[in-house]
Write a protein that holds these residues in place. Structure first.
Motif, short mmCIF file in Angstrom:
data_model
loop_
_atom_site.label_atom_id
_atom_site.label_comp_id
_atom_site.label_asym_id
_atom_site.label_seq_id
_atom_site.Cartn_x
_atom_site.Cartn_y
_atom_site.Cartn_z
N GLY A 74 27.01 -6.80 -68.67
CA GLY A 74 27.67 -5.56 -69.08
C GLY A 74 29.09 -5.41 -68.57
O GLY A 74 29.70 -4.36 -68.80
N THR A 75 29.63 -6.42 -67.91
CA THR A 75 30.97 -6.32 -67.33
C THR A 75 31.93 -7.31 -67.99
O THR A 75 31.67 -8.52 -67.97
CB THR A 75 30.93 -6.62 -65.81
OG1 THR A 75 30.01 -5.71 -65.19
CG2 THR A 75 32.32 -6.44 -65.19
N PRO A 76 33.03 -6.83 -68.59
CA PRO A 76 34.02 -7.76 -69.16
C PRO A 76 34.58 -8.70 -68.11
O PRO A 76 34.82 -8.30 -66.97
CB PRO A 76 35.11 -6.82 -69.70
CG PRO A 76 34.40 -5.51 -69.93
CD PRO A 76 33.38 -5.43 -68.83
N ALA A 77 34.81 -9.95 -68.51
CA ALA A 77 35.26 -10.97 -67.56
C ALA A 77 36.61 -10.65 -66.94
O ALA A 77 36.90 -11.09 -65.82
CB ALA A 77 35.33 -12.33 -68.27
N ASP A 78 37.44 -9.85 -67.65
CA ASP A 78 38.78 -9.54 -67.14
C ASP A 78 38.80 -8.32 -66.23
O ASP A 78 39.84 -8.03 -65.63
CB ASP A 78 39.75 -9.32 -68.30
CG ASP A 78 40.04 -10.60 -69.06
OD1 ASP A 78 39.93 -11.69 -68.45
OD2 ASP A 78 40.37 -10.52 -70.26
N ASP A 79 37.70 -7.59 -66.14
CA ASP A 79 37.68 -6.43 -65.25
C ASP A 79 37.94 -6.87 -63.81
O ASP A 79 37.45 -7.91 -63.38
CB ASP A 79 36.30 -5.74 -65.30
CG ASP A 79 36.19 -4.78 -66.46
OD1 ASP A 79 37.06 -4.80 -67.35
OD2 ASP A 79 35.21 -4.00 -66.49
N GLU A 80 38.71 -6.07 -63.09
CA GLU A 80 38.96 -6.40 -61.69
C GLU A 80 37.88 -5.80 -60.80
O GLU A 80 37.42 -4.67 -61.03
CB GLU A 80 40.35 -5.91 -61.27
CG GLU A 80 41.48 -6.73 -61.87
CD GLU A 80 42.70 -6.76 -60.96
OE1 GLU A 80 42.95 -5.75 -60.27
OE2 GLU A 80 43.39 -7.80 -60.95
N VAL A 81 37.51 -6.57 -59.80
CA VAL A 81 36.43 -6.19 -58.89
C VAL A 81 36.98 -6.17 -57.47
O VAL A 81 37.80 -7.02 -57.10
CB VAL A 81 35.26 -7.21 -58.98
CG1 VAL A 81 34.12 -6.82 -58.05
CG2 VAL A 81 34.78 -7.34 -60.41
N HIS A 82 36.55 -5.19 -56.69
CA HIS A 82 36.92 -5.14 -55.28
C HIS A 82 36.05 -6.12 -54.50
O HIS A 82 34.83 -6.03 -54.51
CB HIS A 82 36.69 -3.73 -54.71
CG HIS A 82 37.59 -2.69 -55.29
ND1 HIS A 82 38.84 -2.43 -54.81
CD2 HIS A 82 37.40 -1.83 -56.34
CE1 HIS A 82 39.41 -1.46 -55.51
NE2 HIS A 82 38.54 -1.08 -56.45
N LEU A 83 36.70 -7.08 -53.82
CA LEU A 83 36.00 -8.01 -52.97
C LEU A 83 36.52 -7.88 -51.54
O LEU A 83 37.49 -7.17 -51.30
CB LEU A 83 36.19 -9.45 -53.48
CG LEU A 83 35.69 -9.71 -54.91
CD1 LEU A 83 36.01 -11.14 -55.34
CD2 LEU A 83 34.19 -9.44 -55.03
N SER A 84 35.89 -8.56 -50.61
CA SER A 84 36.27 -8.39 -49.21
C SER A 84 37.70 -8.83 -48.93
O SER A 84 38.31 -8.38 -47.97
CB SER A 84 35.30 -9.18 -48.31
OG SER A 84 35.34 -10.56 -48.64
N TYR A 85 38.23 -9.73 -49.77
CA TYR A 85 39.59 -10.23 -49.56
C TYR A 85 40.58 -9.72 -50.60
O TYR A 85 41.65 -10.28 -50.77
CB TYR A 85 39.59 -11.77 -49.52
CG TYR A 85 38.80 -12.42 -50.63
CD1 TYR A 85 39.34 -12.64 -51.89
CD2 TYR A 85 37.50 -12.85 -50.39
CE1 TYR A 85 38.62 -13.25 -52.89
CE2 TYR A 85 36.76 -13.47 -51.39
CZ TYR A 85 37.33 -13.67 -52.64
OH TYR A 85 36.60 -14.28 -53.63
N GLY A 86 40.21 -8.66 -51.33
CA GLY A 86 41.12 -8.08 -52.31
C GLY A 86 40.47 -7.98 -53.68
O GLY A 86 39.27 -8.20 -53.84
#
Length: 201
Positions: A98-110
């Motif tokens: 359900g998540t577009p591949a280009d969506d940005e995700v918050h990760l531990s390093y940015g």
């Protein structure tokens, strides 16, 4: 183009064969200082974060939501972790699809594109499935497409590793063109594909 959604599902399926074979949860694993139970605890921990991060949550927000479940993981037995794993499969799969591949995700390093996070998690699942199998004296094979994709991810996406202490130094002797992709990928993460409990890295 690599179909990471399909590969993630195949990496998840590896656990169908591995988990029923785990009889000694205290057995050492190729992960330095981790037992089989601790490897699975890490895998479940990583999967717990996926739905919240893909929904747009920050690391701090998702950590707050997961606080109680993460605390319980630290005390969970191996069989309890297997139950947690089984309960996570469906919601995690739904979050990825359900998540577009280009969506940005918050990760531990940015922030990073969801496609990077998906590759990272597929890699993590495949490698730790091998760790679990090795802890029980079994040699887990990956299919060719998954092995090549994981190797490419290790070589390309992790070339400038934002967490340089994440892995031990690469194991030498597994970087020639004839090395099977699975073995080359494992060696690049500091794992000796020949590892056994009585022959540590």
């Amino acid at each position: 183009m690599t179909d990471w959604i399909a590969l993630q599902a195949r990496a998840v399926d590896l656990y169908d064969g591995v988990l029923p074979a785990v009889t000694d949860w205290d057995a050492p694993s190729p992960c330095s200082e981790w037992t089989a139970r601790e490897v699975l605890a890490h895998v479940v921990d990583e999967q717990l974060w996926v739905p919240g991060l893909l929904a747009g949550g920050t690391v701090d927000e998702v950590a707050d939501d997961l606080e109680d479940r993460l605390r319980r993981l630290r005390e969970a037995t191996g069989p309890e972790l297997v139950e947690e794993w089984a309960a996570l499969r469906e919601p995690v799969a739904a979050a990825w699809t359900g998540t577009p591949a280009d969506d940005e995700v918050h990760l531990s390093y940015g922030r990073a594109p969801a496609r990077h996070y998906l590759g990272q998690q597929t890699f993590d699942l495949a490698v730790h499935a091998w760790d679990l199998a090795a802890s029980q004296g079994l040699d887990l094979h990956w299919d060719d497409e998954l092995a090549r994709a994981v190797l490419d991810f290790v070589g390309d996406d992790l070339a400038e590793n934002p967490a340089p202490d994440l892995f031990d130094p690469p194991v030498p002797g597994f970087d020639d063109p004839g090395t099977p992709p699975r073995d080359a990928a494992l060696a690049r993460t500091g794992r000796d594909p020949r590892w056994t409990a009585d022959r540590p890295r």
